[in-house]
Design an enzyme around this catalytic site. Structure first.
Site, short mmCIF file in Angstrom:
data_model
loop_
_atom_site.label_atom_id
_atom_site.label_comp_id
_atom_site.label_asym_id
_atom_site.label_seq_id
_atom_site.Cartn_x
_atom_site.Cartn_y
_atom_site.Cartn_z
N TYR A 141 6.59 66.96 57.84
CA TYR A 141 6.20 65.92 56.89
C TYR A 141 5.36 64.85 57.57
O TYR A 141 5.54 64.61 58.76
CB TYR A 141 7.45 65.26 56.27
N LEU B 96 12.40 67.77 39.83
CA LEU B 96 11.52 67.32 38.75
C LEU B 96 10.30 68.23 38.61
O LEU B 96 9.34 67.88 37.92
CB LEU B 96 11.08 65.87 38.99
N PHE C 244 7.76 69.20 40.61
CA PHE C 244 6.47 68.63 41.02
C PHE C 244 6.07 67.45 40.13
O PHE C 244 4.92 67.09 40.04
CB PHE C 244 5.40 69.73 40.99
N GLY C 245 7.04 66.86 39.44
CA GLY C 245 6.78 65.73 38.56
C GLY C 245 6.50 66.09 37.12
O GLY C 245 6.45 65.22 36.25
N LEU D 42 8.45 67.51 34.97
CA LEU D 42 9.56 67.23 34.08
C LEU D 42 9.72 65.75 33.74
O LEU D 42 10.52 65.38 32.89
CB LEU D 42 10.86 67.78 34.68
N THR D 43 8.93 64.88 34.39
CA THR D 43 8.91 63.47 33.98
C THR D 43 8.08 63.28 32.73
O THR D 43 8.17 62.23 32.08
CB THR D 43 8.34 62.58 35.08
N GLY D 44 7.24 64.27 32.42
CA GLY D 44 6.34 64.16 31.28
C GLY D 44 5.04 63.43 31.58
O GLY D 44 4.18 63.29 30.70
N LYS D 45 4.85 63.00 32.82
CA LYS D 45 3.68 62.16 33.12
C LYS D 45 2.36 62.93 33.08
O LYS D 45 1.30 62.31 33.01
CB LYS D 45 3.84 61.49 34.48
#
Length: 345
Positions: free
Chosen positions: A53, A235, A237-238, A240-243
């Site tokens: 990372y 989530l 890769f994001g 599932l936040t709906g963004k």
């Protein structure tokens, strides 16, 4: 915040683990330290990183996440925190880590552990994980196992012998795996028992509303080997936040690295996201909190790894521990899952 025993170790870890994959690329050191401070103030005692990372990891950022953490860690009560990191497995793409010779053999493991200890500015690592297997396995969305792609590999017994020495020396406390298969979990367990070597206590694999494959075989393997799941990418890769439903926010991971995640570019992802977002709104919780609360309901999940680039995101994610999904919501989740099963394994 609740705390769960990790496998058959004596590590009692917070049900939310702070992931640090963005530190050094999307987050400055100051931002990283603020995120770490806030997480700990809310009861998080479990922090996960890796020698690879931040990700993606160009040469100039090599080891920067662990360095950021080390600058923070020396100011903390070390014995109150559980620090997990990982050694890179075989990958022709990671030529800047040990010149691409990323075998899980004695020389590489020792070099990797010593490097992580130095960057983290600590005397020991609580949980040391093999980031992905030394042997060939399908990874990161690759759907099929292909025997033609098998390669020479360091025997699992030989890998465990090196870790046994490091545990004896006090440099690591416990061993875990990541991106592993059911066969791998069982083989690690069998060989450890047969040769009286350290057994793995954890597995860090992807698990979310969009990727429930862990249920199929790994759940059984982990149950009978007493291995706890550290669920990453909860989530998706994001998504599932709906963004990403209406646009791609600037400096989001999809904006920065979208080409690396083509498996999310499909109709079922969009339609599934809409369904889960609508369900969350129906019950007046955020989509991210619905997704995280669902992962927490699974009996095999010991801790859920959340990564956030902003304090507001972290606050929302940590707030998911206060949400309990009743059977009515879980039934509606199952109905959506049957329409859009595992769109991003």
């Amino acid at each position: 915040m609740k705390y769960n025993l990790l496998g058959d170790s004596d590590l009692r870890v917070s049900e939310i683990c702070l992931g640090t994959m963005t530190y050094g690329y999307q987050n400055t050191q100051e931002e990283a330290h603020k995120l770490l401070d806030y997480a700990v103030s809310q009861g998080v005692n479990f922090i996960d990183t890796s020698e690879t990372y931040p990700f993606p990891n160009p040469t100039k950022t090599l080891g920067m996440t662990e360095e950021y953490m080390g600058q923070w860690l020396i100011k903390q009560q070390r014995d109150q925190l559980i620090i997990a990191t990982k050694i890179a497995g075989v990958s022709p793409q990671l030529t800047w880590i040990r010149n691409g010779q990323n075998r899980i053999d004695r020389a590489n493991v020792i070099e990797a552990v010593e490097g992580s200890l130095k960057r983290l500015q600590t005397d020991y690592i609580d949980l040391y994980q093999i980031h992905w297997p030394d042997r060939y396995v399908p990874l990161f969305g690759d759907p099929d196992y292909d025997p033609q792609r098998e390669r020479d590999t360091v025997p699992i017994a030989e890998q465990l012998e090196v870790f046994a020495n490091l545990i004896k020396d006090g440099k690591i406390r416990y061993l875990g795996v990541s991106n592993e298969t059911a066969w791998g979990v069982c083989e690690f367990g069998h060989i450890a028992q047969q040769l009286n070597l350290p057994k793995i206590v954890s597995i860090q694999n992807g698990f979310s509303l969009f990727n429930r494959l862990f249920h199929l075989n790994l759940a059984e393997a982990c149950r009978f080997n007493n291995v706890g799941l550290l669920a990453y990418n909860p989530l998706a890769f994001g998504f599932l936040t709906g963004k990403y439903l209406s646009d791609i926010p600037k400096n989001s991971r999809l904006d920065l690295f979208g080409g690396m995640y083509s498996r999310y570019d499909q109709a079922n992802v969009t339609e599934g996201t809409k369904s889960y977002v609508n369900l969350a709104r129906k019950y007046e919780i955020t989509p991210a909190q619905l997704a995280l609360a669902y992962v927490r309901t699974r009996w095999f999940v010991t801790s859920t790894i959340v990564g956030s680039t902003k304090i507001e995101q972290l606050q929302e994610n940590l707030g998911s521990v206060n949400i309990e999904l009743d059977q009515i919501i879980l039934t509606e989740i199952e109905q959506i899952h049957h329409r859009y099963p595992n769109p991003t394994p």
